[in-house]
Design a protein around this motif. Structure first.
Motif, PDB file in Angstrom:
ATOM      1  N   UNK A  18       0.832  -1.204   0.000  1.00  0.00           N
ATOM      2  CA  UNK A  18       0.000   0.000   0.000  1.00  0.00           C
ATOM      3  C   UNK A  18       0.872   1.262   0.000  1.00  0.00           C
ATOM      4  N   UNK A  19       0.546   2.283  -0.804  1.00  0.00           N
ATOM      5  CA  UNK A  19       1.330   3.527  -0.818  1.00  0.00           C
ATOM      6  C   UNK A  19       1.174   4.340   0.460  1.00  0.00           C
ATOM      7  N   UNK A  20       0.185   3.989   1.290  1.00  0.00           N
ATOM      8  CA  UNK A  20      -0.029   4.716   2.546  1.00  0.00           C
ATOM      9  C   UNK A  20       0.635   4.013   3.730  1.00  0.00           C
ATOM     10  N   UNK A  21       0.280   2.745   3.960  1.00  0.00           N
ATOM     11  CA  UNK A  21       0.781   2.037   5.151  1.00  0.00           C
ATOM     12  C   UNK A  21       1.968   1.130   4.847  1.00  0.00           C
ATOM     13  N   UNK A  22       2.292   0.950   3.561  1.00  0.00           N
ATOM     14  CA  UNK A  22       3.419   0.122   3.097  1.00  0.00           C
ATOM     15  C   UNK A  22       3.220  -1.373   3.332  1.00  0.00           C
ATOM     16  N   UNK A  23       2.097  -1.759   3.950  1.00  0.00           N
ATOM     17  CA  UNK A  23       1.848  -3.182   4.192  1.00  0.00           C
ATOM     18  C   UNK A  23       1.498  -3.890   2.883  1.00  0.00           C
ATOM     19  N   UNK A  24       1.965  -5.138   2.756  1.00  0.00           N
ATOM     20  CA  UNK A  24       1.537  -5.953   1.623  1.00  0.00           C
ATOM     21  C   UNK A  24       0.149  -6.473   1.971  1.00  0.00           C
ATOM     22  N   UNK A  38     -22.761   6.466 -11.761  1.00  0.00           N
ATOM     23  CA  UNK A  38     -21.398   6.131 -12.123  1.00  0.00           C
ATOM     24  C   UNK A  38     -20.772   7.330 -12.819  1.00  0.00           C
ATOM     25  N   UNK A  39     -19.526   7.632 -12.473  1.00  0.00           N
ATOM     26  CA  UNK A  39     -18.834   8.789 -13.030  1.00  0.00           C
ATOM     27  C   UNK A  39     -18.735   8.665 -14.546  1.00  0.00           C
ATOM     28  N   UNK A  40     -18.807   9.798 -15.219  1.00  0.00           N
ATOM     29  CA  UNK A  40     -18.609   9.794 -16.665  1.00  0.00           C
ATOM     30  C   UNK A  40     -17.138   9.555 -17.006  1.00  0.00           C
ATOM     31  N   UNK A  41     -16.272   9.614 -15.978  1.00  0.00           N
ATOM     32  CA  UNK A  41     -14.857   9.329 -16.197  1.00  0.00           C
ATOM     33  C   UNK A  41     -14.653   7.821 -16.092  1.00  0.00           C
ATOM     34  N   UNK A  42     -14.988   7.126 -17.177  1.00  0.00           N
ATOM     35  CA  UNK A  42     -14.956   5.671 -17.158  1.00  0.00           C
ATOM     36  C   UNK A  42     -13.557   5.102 -16.974  1.00  0.00           C
ATOM     37  N   UNK A  43     -12.530   5.924 -17.188  1.00  0.00           N
ATOM     38  CA  UNK A  43     -11.179   5.422 -17.060  1.00  0.00           C
ATOM     39  C   UNK A  43     -10.593   5.714 -15.678  1.00  0.00           C
ATOM     40  N   UNK A  44     -11.454   6.111 -14.716  1.00  0.00           N
ATOM     41  CA  UNK A  44     -10.993   6.373 -13.351  1.00  0.00           C
ATOM     42  C   UNK A  44     -11.504   5.297 -12.399  1.00  0.00           C
ATOM     43  N   UNK A  45     -10.615   4.739 -11.594  1.00  0.00           N
ATOM     44  CA  UNK A  45     -10.985   3.723 -10.618  1.00  0.00           C
ATOM     45  C   UNK A  45     -10.410   4.074  -9.251  1.00  0.00           C
ATOM     46  N   UNK A  46     -10.987   3.443  -8.217  1.00  0.00           N
ATOM     47  CA  UNK A  46     -10.542   3.660  -6.850  1.00  0.00           C
ATOM     48  C   UNK A  46     -10.121   2.314  -6.267  1.00  0.00           C
ATOM     49  N   UNK A  47      -9.017   2.333  -5.508  1.00  0.00           N
ATOM     50  CA  UNK A  47      -8.510   1.110  -4.894  1.00  0.00           C
ATOM     51  C   UNK A  47      -8.454   1.301  -3.384  1.00  0.00           C
ATOM     52  N   UNK A  55      -7.594   4.929   0.482  1.00  0.00           N
ATOM     53  CA  UNK A  55      -7.838   4.641  -0.930  1.00  0.00           C
ATOM     54  C   UNK A  55      -6.891   5.423  -1.834  1.00  0.00           C
ATOM     55  N   UNK A  56      -6.648   4.839  -3.000  1.00  0.00           N
ATOM     56  CA  UNK A  56      -5.881   5.518  -4.041  1.00  0.00           C
ATOM     57  C   UNK A  56      -6.786   5.679  -5.257  1.00  0.00           C
ATOM     58  N   UNK A  57      -6.523   6.706  -6.043  1.00  0.00           N
ATOM     59  CA  UNK A  57      -7.306   6.989  -7.250  1.00  0.00           C
ATOM     60  C   UNK A  57      -6.412   6.806  -8.466  1.00  0.00           C
ATOM     61  N   UNK A  58      -6.959   6.108  -9.470  1.00  0.00           N
ATOM     62  CA  UNK A  58      -6.185   5.787 -10.665  1.00  0.00           C
ATOM     63  C   UNK A  58      -6.870   6.335 -11.912  1.00  0.00           C
ATOM     64  N   UNK A  59      -6.061   6.858 -12.812  1.00  0.00           N
ATOM     65  CA  UNK A  59      -6.558   7.278 -14.137  1.00  0.00           C
ATOM     66  C   UNK A  59      -5.833   6.430 -15.173  1.00  0.00           C
ATOM     67  N   UNK A  60      -6.596   5.634 -15.939  1.00  0.00           N
ATOM     68  CA  UNK A  60      -6.022   4.610 -16.801  1.00  0.00           C
ATOM     69  C   UNK A  60      -5.167   3.690 -15.916  1.00  0.00           C
ATOM     70  N   UNK A  61      -3.874   3.572 -16.181  1.00  0.00           N
ATOM     71  CA  UNK A  61      -3.046   2.678 -15.369  1.00  0.00           C
ATOM     72  C   UNK A  61      -2.082   3.442 -14.476  1.00  0.00           C
ATOM     73  N   UNK A  62      -2.367   4.737 -14.232  1.00  0.00           N
ATOM     74  CA  UNK A  62      -1.485   5.569 -13.432  1.00  0.00           C
ATOM     75  C   UNK A  62      -2.177   5.997 -12.141  1.00  0.00           C
ATOM     76  N   UNK A  63      -1.494   5.843 -11.011  1.00  0.00           N
ATOM     77  CA  UNK A  63      -2.021   6.319  -9.744  1.00  0.00           C
ATOM     78  C   UNK A  63      -1.857   7.838  -9.689  1.00  0.00           C
TER      79      UNK A  63
END
Length: 210
Positions: A18-24, A38-47, A55-63
């Motif tokens: 995780x980019x926040x807690x560093x735990x695997x 659902x957002x019109x930004x279909x290429x945006x996801x949340x992890x 949580x982290x937010x991703x656009x296409x394959x980039x955080x």
């Protein structure tokens, strides 16, 4: 000593550090939504991290949140100042690879100081560390950092030839050097110091005879 592998965050992977807690930890993915629509930004996801719930937010394959480069965290046995330089370099890697590499050269200079050298001339510091029993692979790593960093460029200065691949190699090498010269000896000392005093005295006598 066994080092726990680091797995950088990657789009749609079910587990990574995780980019926040560093735990695997297990990661849960969903679409970015606004209200009940659902957002019109279909290429945006949340992890969502199952360990820290952040949580982290991703656009296409980039955080895109948090500002994260996918670089392994700094070795915790590095000084706070070196860790700060390392983390700052990771934060600017994507925007300024040359700036990141300059910070990492500075971090390497400070690492030599932490290892008992003057930190003025890297080539001289490497030679001194070799006379102190520096393992061959660590020496090769230090020489690689020196050459990759461009011998003509001073610590903290930018080199026009630096790119993201160069900086990424410097991150790995600094952590590798810290692992071999600081972390592993410290762990061995901790194990040895747990031996009964009588056993340590016997070992001292044995070594004196040889």
């Amino acid at each position: 000593m066994t080092t726990i592998p680091y797995r950088a965050p990657e789009l749609n992977e079910t587990s990574f550090n995780c980019p926040f807690c560093n735990a695997f930890a297990k990661q849960n993915w969903s679409w970015l939504v606004v209200g009940n629509m659902r957002s019109t930004l279909d290429d945006c996801t949340v992890c969502f991290c199952s360990h820290c719930d952040k949580y982290s937010i991703w656009h296409d394959d980039i955080m895109i949140y948090p500002n994260f480069s996918g670089i392994e965290p700094p070795n915790q046995d590095l000084s706070e100042e070196i860790q700060s330089d390392y983390q700052e370099a990771a934060e600017i890697l994507q925007r300024s690879p040359r700036g990141a590499a300059a910070l990492l050269r500075l971090a390497l200079q400070k690492l030599c100081v932490q290892l008992g050298e003057k930190g003025v001339d890297l080539n001289t510091d490497i030679g001194n560390l070799v006379t102190k029993g520096l393992p061959t692979k660590v020496k090769e790593s230090l020489d690689a950092v020196r050459v990759i960093g461009n011998e003509a460029v001073h610590p903290g200065q930018m080199d026009l030839k630096d790119d993201a691949n160069t900086a990424t190699s410097l991150f790995r090498l600094i952590n590798f050097i810290a692992e071999k010269l600081i972390t592993e000896p410290k762990e061995v000392d901790e194990i040895y110091n747990k031996l009964p005093e009588t056993k340590k005295q016997q070992i001292t006598l044995r070594d004196a005879k040889t």
